[in-house]
Design an enzyme around this catalytic site. Structure first.
Site, PDB file in Angstrom:
ATOM      1  N   ASP A  33      -7.818  -4.458  -0.587  1.00 22.43           N
ATOM      2  CA  ASP A  33      -8.374  -4.721  -1.918  1.00 22.43           C
ATOM      3  C   ASP A  33      -8.291  -6.204  -2.268  1.00 22.43           C
ATOM      4  O   ASP A  33      -9.180  -6.745  -2.931  1.00 22.43           O
ATOM      5  CB  ASP A  33      -7.634  -3.896  -2.980  1.00 22.43           C
ATOM      6  CG  ASP A  33      -7.763  -2.408  -2.744  1.00 22.43           C
ATOM      7  OD1 ASP A  33      -8.899  -1.951  -2.561  1.00 22.43           O
ATOM      8  OD2 ASP A  33      -6.742  -1.708  -2.727  1.00 22.43           O
TER       9      ASP A  33
ATOM     10  N   HIS B 240       0.850  -1.186   0.000  1.00 19.14           N
ATOM     11  CA  HIS B 240       0.000   0.000   0.000  1.00 19.14           C
ATOM     12  C   HIS B 240       0.886   1.236   0.000  1.00 19.14           C
ATOM     13  O   HIS B 240       1.958   1.249   0.611  1.00 19.14           O
ATOM     14  CB  HIS B 240      -0.911  -0.001   1.239  1.00 19.14           C
ATOM     15  CG  HIS B 240      -2.035   0.980   1.152  1.00 19.14           C
ATOM     16  ND1 HIS B 240      -1.891   2.310   1.476  1.00 19.14           N
ATOM     17  CD2 HIS B 240      -3.325   0.820   0.759  1.00 19.14           C
ATOM     18  CE1 HIS B 240      -3.044   2.926   1.311  1.00 19.14           C
ATOM     19  NE2 HIS B 240      -3.926   2.051   0.874  1.00 19.14           N
TER      20      HIS B 240
END
Length: 437
Positions: free
Chosen positions: A370, A312
């Protein structure tokens, strides 16, 4: 709202050859790093260069705090895992909008207000027919969200607190209805209207999967998983879509137009489209026996292939949302008795590799939110094209909370980023016959 300014802790001195030293205040919020206030630079004939605004605070905010290196995410001071496990989405919405979790009485009133605004104006249904059947649902959501201002223009005074609150309720209530309608339209099914006796997440699932032929019984495990997905995506500080909403709102644009701007920004594969990209990657890999090939490609600096759903930009430790989502993911797969599914088998094996392979561990390439949310949505039968729509549905409360906060901050002003001009210097227009190729 009473203004709470960051604390002035010291001054930094900027020394530029040929110029007197410039004193810049160093400010400190309640949490996070110290920040150099550079507003005085413009009066001195200077401004800063920061592509992507990665080192620039464009506002002060009370809503969400992130500590990327430590893997911390707080909504109004509450840890994200506690909210996901001890609250629900509508309680989280109240928190983000009002500043604290609701009492029983406050929650019941808020829930009533939301549930009694879930219907949309019947004329809006005709707008869907203007889109092609194969339109991406996010394209539909962009258009319909912006069009809401034409139907609910009775509360568009952005300076009126009551109007802002009514608009927030309407957006939170109607987004699941619009999202489900976008899906139903794309598959040629009739729209399913909201049912006020269901929970927020349960109502959305019902509108997605029920038909006039047969009712849809909401599975409580799936319902809770969807509610957690909504909570985990409700806000994430000053990301691209939230910044888009704030920038649009800084001009005085109506909130529905601002939310449409947020949806458009969220659509990008580097932002809200990440879970959609992740599932497409899993489909591309196809089977467990092909994983080593793609792992090798991911490690090859000369290969453009990148693994989606890992690492991320903000979090350098494990994404705190992924911690919650990982457990929820396995609960859903167990509930649905999914054991032999090629895509989910690939995802499970990739997860094991990422948590044990030194290459991933050294680079903090842990599975992110995600990765897990894409697996869950796929397992419960939601098509890939709807992933970002669900993200937009969940993030609407964060957008409207930031939009509202910006309207209440006396220091807010219209956004106007600067640039370094690198084009041609001054030149004169020549007659056409004198111009060279």
């Amino acid at each position: 709202m009473q203004e709470v300014n960051p604390e002035l802790v010291k001054y930094a001195t900027l020394t530029i050859p040929g110029h007197d030293p410039i004193q810049l205040p160093v400010l400190k919020g309640t949490m996070g790093p110290e920040v150099i206030d550079i507003r005085a630079l413009g009066k001195q004939g200077y401004f800063t260069y920061d592509p992507g605004f990665v080192s620039t605070a464009a506002c002060s905010s009370r809503i969400t705090f992130i500590d990327g290196p430590k893997g911390v995410l707080l909504y109004r001071g509450y840890p994200i895992d506690q909210l996901a496990n001890k609250a629900n989405y509508l309680q989280t919405c109240y928190l983000l909008l009002k500043g604290d979790l609701p009492t029983k009485e406050q929650y019941e009133h808020f829930e009533y207000e939301v549930k009694h605004h879930t219907l949309i104006h019947e004329q809006i249904t005709s707008l869907f027919k203007a889109f092609r059947r194969d339109s991406h649902p996010m394209a539909i959501m962009c258009g319909i969200a912006g069009a809401l201002s034409a139907f609910y223009h009775d509360n568009l005074d952005i300076y009126d607190p009551e109007h802002r609150e009514k608009t927030a309720i309407r957006l939170i209530a109607k987004m699941p209805t619009l999202a489900a309608m976008a899906y139903k339209y794309s598959i040629g099914h009739p729209f399913v209207y909201p049912k006020n006796d269901l929970s927020y997440a349960g109502n959305f699932l019902h509108m997605m999967f029920a038909t006039p032929c047969e009712d849809y019984k909401v599975n409580p495990v799936i319902e809770r998983a969807m509610d957690k997905i909504f909570i985990l995506h409700a806000d994430h500080e000053q990301n691209a879509s939230t910044s888009s909403v704030r920038l649009a709102g800084s001009s005085g644009a109506n909130p529905y137009a601002c939310i449409a701007a947020g949806i458009a920004s969220l659509w990008g594969p580097a932002h809200g489209g990440a879970n959609e990209a992740c599932l497409r990657m899993l489909e591309q890999i196809g089977s467990i026996d092909r994983i080593p090939e793609f792992i090798a490609r991911a490690k090859d600096k000369n290969d453009p292939f990148r693994l989606s759903g890992f690492g991320h930009r903000v979090y350098k430790a494990y994404d705190p949302r992924a911690v919650v989502m990982r457990e929820t993911c396995h609960e859903v797969l167990n509930e649905l008795h999914i054991k032999d599914h090629p895509i989910l088998d690939v995802a499970t094996e990739l997860e094991k590799i990422a948590l044990s392979d030194e290459y991933f561990i050294e680079r903090n390439l842990y599975p992110n939110v995600d990765f897990y949310s894409g697996i869950i949505l796929n397992a419960i039968g939601i098509p890939t094209s709807m992933f970002t729509v669900i993200f937009a549905l969940a993030r609407t409360v964060g957008w409207i909370a930031h939009w509202t906060e910006m309207q209440e901050m006396p220091e807010s002003r219209i956004g106007r980023p600067r640039q370094i001009y690198v084009g041609k210097t001054l030149r004169q227009v020549k007659a056409m016959q004198r111009r060279k190729k």
